[in-house]
Design an enzyme around this catalytic site. Structure first.
Site, PDB file in Angstrom:
ATOM      1  N   GLU A  46       0.828  -1.212   0.000  1.00 53.98           N
ATOM      2  CA  GLU A  46       0.000   0.000   0.000  1.00 53.98           C
ATOM      3  C   GLU A  46       0.862   1.262   0.000  1.00 53.98           C
ATOM      4  OE1 GLU A  46      -3.038  -0.072  -0.563  1.00 53.98           O
ATOM      5  OE2 GLU A  46      -3.762  -2.030   0.072  1.00 53.98           O
ATOM      6  N   ASN A  50       1.335   3.912  -3.112  1.00 54.77           N
ATOM      7  CA  ASN A  50       0.993   5.330  -2.933  1.00 54.77           C
ATOM      8  C   ASN A  50       2.137   6.245  -3.368  1.00 54.77           C
ATOM      9  OD1 ASN A  50      -1.546   4.831  -2.011  1.00 54.77           O
ATOM     10  ND2 ASN A  50      -1.134   5.292   0.140  1.00 54.77           N
ATOM     11  N   ARG A 105      -8.712   3.755  -7.980  1.00 58.52           N
ATOM     12  CA  ARG A 105      -8.208   3.633  -6.609  1.00 58.52           C
ATOM     13  C   ARG A 105      -9.431   3.440  -5.712  1.00 58.52           C
ATOM     14  NH1 ARG A 105      -4.065   1.920  -7.304  1.00 58.52           N
ATOM     15  NH2 ARG A 105      -3.714   2.113  -5.081  1.00 58.52           N
TER      16      ARG A 105
HETATM   17  N1  LIG Z   1       2.845   9.131  -0.970  1.00 59.80           N
HETATM   18  C1  LIG Z   1       1.821   9.967  -1.243  1.00 59.80           C
HETATM   19  N2  LIG Z   1       2.020  11.160  -1.859  1.00 59.80           N
HETATM   20  C2  LIG Z   1       1.003  11.998  -2.139  1.00 59.80           C
HETATM   21  N3  LIG Z   1      -0.295  11.741  -1.812  1.00 59.80           N
HETATM   22  C3  LIG Z   1      -0.565  10.581  -1.180  1.00 59.80           C
HETATM   23  C4  LIG Z   1       0.466   9.638  -0.856  1.00 59.80           C
HETATM   24  N4  LIG Z   1      -0.108   8.585  -0.218  1.00 59.80           N
HETATM   25  C5  LIG Z   1      -1.428   8.859  -0.155  1.00 59.80           C
HETATM   26  N5  LIG Z   1      -1.716  10.062  -0.729  1.00 59.80           N
HETATM   27  C6  LIG Z   1      -3.056  10.687  -0.808  1.00 59.80           C
HETATM   28  O1  LIG Z   1      -3.907  10.034   0.120  1.00 59.80           O
HETATM   29  C7  LIG Z   1      -5.068   9.499  -0.552  1.00 59.80           C
HETATM   30  C8  LIG Z   1      -5.536   8.224   0.138  1.00 59.80           C
HETATM   31  O2  LIG Z   1      -4.592   7.167  -0.020  1.00 59.80           O
HETATM   32  P1  LIG Z   1      -5.098   5.664   0.068  1.00 59.80           P
HETATM   33  O3  LIG Z   1      -5.865   5.489   1.319  1.00 59.80           O
HETATM   34  O4  LIG Z   1      -3.932   4.774  -0.156  1.00 59.80           O
HETATM   35  O5  LIG Z   1      -6.129   5.543  -1.146  1.00 59.80           O
HETATM   36  P2  LIG Z   1      -5.876   5.426  -2.733  1.00 59.80           P
HETATM   37  O6  LIG Z   1      -4.433   5.089  -2.959  1.00 59.80           O
HETATM   38  O7  LIG Z   1      -6.782   4.328  -3.166  1.00 59.80           O
HETATM   39  O8  LIG Z   1      -6.241   6.751  -3.322  1.00 59.80           O
HETATM   40  C9  LIG Z   1      -4.621   9.339  -1.992  1.00 59.80           C
HETATM   41  O9  LIG Z   1      -5.720   9.354  -2.885  1.00 59.80           O
HETATM   42  C10 LIG Z   1      -3.703  10.544  -2.183  1.00 59.80           C
HETATM   43  O10 LIG Z   1      -4.441  11.713  -2.433  1.00 59.80           O
HETATM   44 MG   LIG Z   2      -3.330   3.748  -1.914  1.00 60.54          MG
END
Ligand SMILES: Nc1ncnc2c1ncn2[C@@H]1O[C@H](COP(=O)(O)OP(=O)(O)O)[C@@H](O)[C@H]1O
Ligand SMILES: [Mg+2]
Lengths: 145, 114
Positions: A46, A50, A105
């Protein structure tokens, strides 16, 4: 057993499987149960996804992982990118929240990390990057649901 | 990851073997979309009994296919025997949209009766 590794790799989706496998092989020395190992692999997947998808927006960058094992069998994972950063961390942590819905996502990544690990801390600064720190104690039976 | 497709009447059975993550989700999506269009499938069964790993990218891929099948008036069913995968499915609320079965036969029987 005290031990530590550092990994850094290009933000390519093919490396997601490598990152899971590498961390899993390193953590194996603590004799985790299959379930504990699966939890850790999922959380790594995960955070790395991300970094690749959101942090670097599918562009090029470096993802780093540090994994430390301490004497009390706690696994501490630090996964970082130097990408876009998160504007609103509180909102990002909400179950089902995603900024990339057209990318299919599910918005469940942080919820998975929180549920499968004992602790989760997210640090982020706009245009500087994001660091996710997670811990899990092996052999504490805390994964029994 | 290995994908096996089988059409049974109007139900497409997609068996996934290996690890379903973000890297594998896109090619999997494309194969399924193409087959649904070409073979005019109505329902979809995901067989996860030999899937060794899945994360939330897999959940996103399942929801995407659910939206398509649902808009065509069909149903989606999951076959899952692995506790880790089942936990993820429960956690993400997928069970409100589709039923999880212990085997493909059980899923096929229910879809036929519907
Ligand atoms: N490493 C990262 N850099 C920038 N934004 C991030 C990062 N990790 C998460 N995010 C933000 O947090 C949101 C939620 O992440 P997550 O719960 O993993 O859901 P998803 O990946 O399905 O969108 C993402 O849609 C993004 O906007
Ligand atoms: Mg994610």
């Amino acid at each position: 057993m005290e031990n530590k590794i550092n990994l850094s790799f290009l933000s390519k989706s093919a490396n997601e499987g490598f990152a899971r496998a590498a961390v899993s092989a390193f953590v194996a020395q603590l004799d985790p149960t299959l379930e504990e190992l699966a939890d850790i692999k999922t959380a790594v997947s995960e955070a790395v996804t991300n970094a690749i998808v959101h942090g670097y927006g599918h562009g090029n960058g470096i993802v780093t992982i540090s994994c430390a094992l301490s004497l009390d069998k706690t696994v501490c994972l630090t996964i970082s990118d130097a990408g876009r950063g998160i504007e609103n961390i509180e909102q990002a942590l909400e179950p089902m929240y995603t900024s990339a819905a057209d990318d299919e996502r599910s918005g469940m990544g942080f919820t998975v990390m929180e549920t499968f690990m004992d602790s989760l801390v997210v640090q982020s600064e706009m245009d500087k990057g994001t660091t996710v720190i997670m811990t899990k104690q092996i052999g504490s039976d805390s994964t029994l649901s | 990851m290995q994908i096996t497709l089988k059409l049974c009447n109007k139900t497409l059975i997609v068996k996934l073997i290996g690890e379903l993550d973000h890297h594998e989700a896109e090619p999997t999506r494309m194969v399924i979309e193409r087959t649904i269009a070409e073979r005019d499938a109505k329902n979809l069964i995901f067989d996860f009994s030999d899937l060794s790993f899945m994360d939330s990218s897999g959940i996103g891929m399942i929801i995407g296919r659910y939206k398509l099948i649902h808009s065509l008036g069909g149903q989606v069913a999951l076959v899952c025997t692995k506790p880790q995968t089942e936990r993820l499915i429960t956690m993400s609320g997928l069970k409100k949209l589709m039923t999880v079965y212990p085997g493909v036969e059980n899923a096929l029987r229910d879809l036929k009766e519907a």
